[in-house]
Design a protein around this motif. Structure first.
Motif, short mmCIF file in Angstrom:
data_model
loop_
_atom_site.label_atom_id
_atom_site.label_comp_id
_atom_site.label_asym_id
_atom_site.label_seq_id
_atom_site.Cartn_x
_atom_site.Cartn_y
_atom_site.Cartn_z
N ASN A 193 0.81 -1.03 -0.24
CA ASN A 193 0.21 0.08 -0.01
C ASN A 193 0.90 1.20 -0.15
OD1 ASN A 193 -2.73 -1.16 0.28
ND2 ASN A 193 -2.12 -1.85 2.13
N ASP A 194 2.29 1.21 -0.27
CA ASP A 194 3.05 2.24 -0.33
C ASP A 194 2.98 3.02 -1.42
OD1 ASP A 194 4.00 1.78 2.40
OD2 ASP A 194 5.69 0.61 1.61
N LEU A 195 3.41 4.49 -1.21
CA LEU A 195 3.56 5.50 -2.41
C LEU A 195 4.86 5.40 -2.51
CD1 LEU A 195 1.79 7.54 -4.06
CD2 LEU A 195 2.36 9.15 -2.44
N THR A 196 5.25 5.46 -4.12
CA THR A 196 6.70 5.75 -4.30
C THR A 196 6.38 6.99 -5.42
OG1 THR A 196 7.12 3.30 -3.89
CG2 THR A 196 8.68 4.82 -5.63
N VAL A 197 7.25 7.77 -5.40
CA VAL A 197 7.67 8.92 -6.16
C VAL A 197 8.83 9.29 -7.09
CG1 VAL A 197 7.68 11.58 -6.46
CG2 VAL A 197 6.05 10.36 -4.70
N ALA A 198 8.50 9.32 -8.25
CA ALA A 198 10.04 9.50 -9.18
C ALA A 198 9.89 10.79 -9.61
CB ALA A 198 9.97 8.56 -10.33
N GLY A 199 10.94 11.54 -9.68
CA GLY A 199 11.18 13.02 -9.99
C GLY A 199 12.27 13.04 -11.15
N PHE A 200 11.91 13.21 -12.60
CA PHE A 200 12.96 13.38 -13.45
C PHE A 200 13.25 14.80 -13.71
CE2 PHE A 200 10.40 9.45 -13.83
CZ PHE A 200 10.99 8.60 -14.48
N PHE A 201 14.41 14.89 -14.36
CA PHE A 201 14.77 16.33 -14.92
C PHE A 201 15.87 16.22 -16.08
CE2 PHE A 201 17.92 19.89 -15.25
CZ PHE A 201 17.11 20.91 -15.07
N GLY A 202 15.47 17.02 -16.96
CA GLY A 202 16.51 17.08 -18.06
C GLY A 202 16.18 18.37 -19.19
N GLY A 203 17.16 19.17 -19.12
CA GLY A 203 17.07 20.32 -20.21
C GLY A 203 16.08 21.30 -19.76
N GLY A 204 15.64 21.46 -18.37
CA GLY A 204 14.74 22.36 -17.87
C GLY A 204 13.43 21.77 -17.66
N SER A 205 13.11 20.70 -18.16
CA SER A 205 11.76 20.00 -17.79
C SER A 205 11.93 18.95 -17.04
CB SER A 205 11.33 19.10 -19.26
OG SER A 205 11.11 20.04 -20.40
N ALA A 206 10.73 19.01 -16.10
CA ALA A 206 10.86 17.97 -14.98
C ALA A 206 9.44 17.25 -15.04
CB ALA A 206 10.88 18.64 -13.67
N ALA A 207 9.53 16.20 -14.56
CA ALA A 207 8.17 15.34 -14.72
C ALA A 207 8.22 14.58 -13.15
CB ALA A 207 7.98 14.30 -15.71
N ALA A 208 7.11 14.34 -12.65
CA ALA A 208 6.87 13.53 -11.40
C ALA A 208 5.98 12.61 -11.48
CB ALA A 208 6.59 14.47 -10.30
N ILE A 209 6.22 11.27 -11.03
CA ILE A 209 5.01 10.18 -11.50
C ILE A 209 4.97 9.72 -9.90
CG2 ILE A 209 5.01 7.82 -12.13
CD1 ILE A 209 6.89 8.78 -14.45
N ALA A 210 3.66 9.30 -9.71
CA ALA A 210 3.50 8.87 -8.41
C ALA A 210 3.01 7.18 -8.65
CB ALA A 210 2.52 9.36 -7.65
N CYS A 211 3.44 6.22 -7.81
CA CYS A 211 2.91 4.76 -7.93
C CYS A 211 2.46 4.29 -6.70
CB CYS A 211 4.14 3.86 -8.56
SG CYS A 211 5.14 4.63 -9.88
N GLU A 212 1.74 3.52 -6.74
CA GLU A 212 1.10 2.64 -5.52
C GLU A 212 1.56 1.18 -5.53
OE1 GLU A 212 -2.85 3.79 -5.71
OE2 GLU A 212 -2.57 5.76 -4.85
N GLY A 213 2.23 0.58 -4.63
CA GLY A 213 2.20 -0.63 -4.52
C GLY A 213 3.60 -0.96 -4.66
N SER A 214 3.96 -2.54 -4.60
CA SER A 214 5.41 -2.84 -4.67
C SER A 214 5.46 -3.90 -5.97
CB SER A 214 5.71 -3.42 -3.43
OG SER A 214 4.87 -4.77 -3.16
N LEU A 215 6.52 -4.01 -6.44
CA LEU A 215 6.98 -4.88 -7.58
C LEU A 215 8.47 -5.31 -7.56
CD1 LEU A 215 5.64 -6.17 -10.14
CD2 LEU A 215 6.65 -4.15 -11.30
#
Length: 469
Positions: free
Chosen positions: A272-294
């Motif tokens: 039931n955990d939340l995992t967050v990824a934060g990408f950066f490149g050339g000025g652009s950034a993105a964030a992705i939120a995932c739930e669960g485990s694998l």
């Protein structure tokens, strides 16, 4: 909800310790990197991608013919112009009519292709693979190599809860001039840290989920300490950031670092955990939120290693060899090479409809009854046994393989027997990922796709064999 149903990680086996760099140069421009992954002389972003996807598909309960999208991210494509996705599709026997996309211009490319897969219908493959290079005296010190692949589909055990974006112009943080293989930067550390922190913080803050209790966080990481600095304004614990930090062990693997970190964090997460990824490149950034485990197949590559010294590192990466070869060598025409790709990538053999004998490759007369027939083609097993082996020593390589030998030293060539339901397929092939003097008749080996040689400036790929896992 769409999300991740299976995943695979591939990190090259060689590791270079930071102490080796410091000893060679008197200093190290890789603070926060204890050791880095080093691609072998016959590895590049394509071979790394193939292996990562193969591992992901091994744990995906789906028919490959249903895959509708393949999305690839890398900052180091084998050719500056020319899409390598078709090679990936053929090597993995994916549908020829699959929709493809490639992102190559920045280290946040992994988020770009993941978003494309989330918007697609049906199963999709997303893979990031990278092996950046820099000037050996300084910029190259932190650069590693890795690949991460995920299969995206509906009703996933790890659903993607939300994706958020942020964009601003931040020139010079990391760039590669056109026609140059080396990554460069302006070298302004405070400017870089502040720009990345602002972009990643803005993207994460835009997520439509509460990230306070995130159990794992994987963010842009040029080294092992960078993630803690750029998340200082976000509500993440040190333990959460540590769960997704991998650059200290594999180096800065370009577009692949955050995806590998994400899969590392998911491996240790709860259901039931939340995992967050934060990408950066050339000025652009993105964030992705995932739930669960694998658990990603191959995640143990983060810890396994074959140490090499700095001189061997320079040879493997081709920094101190000229690649110039005297003599002719094999000249396999493009049409002939194209016609044989199914055999070279996937070990497609043929069963004789008359006698049942097996022939590899499936062309010409049957090797058993010598009749000219239309073979029933099938894919031979990828694991076999060495029947005979020899070592091609320094200076003994045919000209087309001399460049590899300059970088990697002597190499082993073996006759490998693959047992099929129709009989035995025997294949002559190079061995890789092994000390050539340590292999013997009777050893078990498995197929992997690697660079074979280069002709007319274009790399050619095919099966080699390595010790079986």
């Amino acid at each position: 909800m769409r999300g991740i149903v299976a995943a695979g990680v591939y990190v090259p086996r060689f590791r270079l310790e930071a102490d080796e760099i410091e000893t060679a140069w008197g200093t190290s421009h890789a603070a926060g990197v204890d050791r880095k992954a080093v691609p072998a002389a016959d590895e590049d972003s394509l071979t790394i991608a193939v292996e990562a996807v193969r591992r992901a598909l091994a744990d995906a309960a789906l028919d490959r013919s249903t895959i509708g999208t393949v999305a690839v991210a890398t900052t180091t494509p084998p050719l500056e112009e020319g899409d390598f996705v078709p090679r990936l599709v053929r090597a993995l026997d994916l549908p020829a009519d699959v929709a493809t996309t490639t992102a190559t211009q920045h280290t946040a490319a992994g988020a770009e292709v993941l978003a494309r897969a989330l918007d697609a219908n049906g199963p999709a493959i997303v893979v990031t693979a990278d092996c950046p290079e820099g000037e050996p005296a300084d910029a190259d010190h932190p650069f590693g190599a890795a690949g991460a692949a995920v299969v995206i589909d509906d009703d996933a055990p790890v659903p993607i809860a939300d994706v958020a974006w942020y964009s601003d112009e931040t020139p010079g943080i990391r760039f590669r001039e056109r026609g140059d293989r080396n990554v460069d930067s302006l070298g302004i550390t405070t400017y870089e840290r502040d720009a990345v922190r602002e972009a990643v913080t803005s993207a994460v803050s835009s997520l439509a989920v509460d990230t306070v209790d995130a159990a794992g966080v994987a963010v842009h990481q040029r080294d092992g300490g960078f993630p803690y600095r750029i998340t200082s304004e976000l509500p993440f614990s040190s333990d959460a950031v540590a769960a997704g930090t991998v650059a200290d062990r594999i180096g800065d693997a370009g577009a692949a670092t955050v995806p590998v970190g994400l899969l590392s964090a998911l491996d240790g997460a709860g259901s039931n955990d939340l995992t967050v990824a934060g990408f950066f490149g050339g000025g652009s950034a993105a964030a992705i939120a995932c739930e669960g485990s694998l658990t990603a197949r191959g995640i143990d590559d983060l810890e396994s290693a074959a140490p090499i010294d700095y001189a061997a590192y320079l040879r493997e990466r081709g920094y101190i060899v000229d690649g110039e070869v005297a003599g002719g060598g094999a000249n396999v025409s493009v049409p002939n090479w194209q016609r044989s790709l199914e055999y070279r990538y996937r070990l497609v053999a043929g069963a004789c409809p008359n006698c049942g004998g097996v022939t590899f490759p499936p062309e010409g007369a049957c090797q058993e009854c010598h009749a000219r027939v239309e073979y029933d083609e099938f894919e031979a097993p990828r694991t076999g046994m060495i029947r005979a082996v020899t070592v091609i020593g320094q200076g003994g390589a045919p000209p087309e393989f001399a460049s590899l030998q300059q970088r990697d030293g002597g190499y082993a060539v073996a006759i490998v027997a693959l047992e099929t339901g129709c009989g035995t397929v025997t294949i002559p092939a190079q061995l890789t990922d092994v000390d050539p003097e340590s292999v013997s008749v009777g050893d078990t080996v498995e197929a992997t796709v690697r660079r074979i040689y280069e002709q007319e400036g274009v790399p050619r790929y095919g099966v080699k064999f390595r010790p079986s896992e």
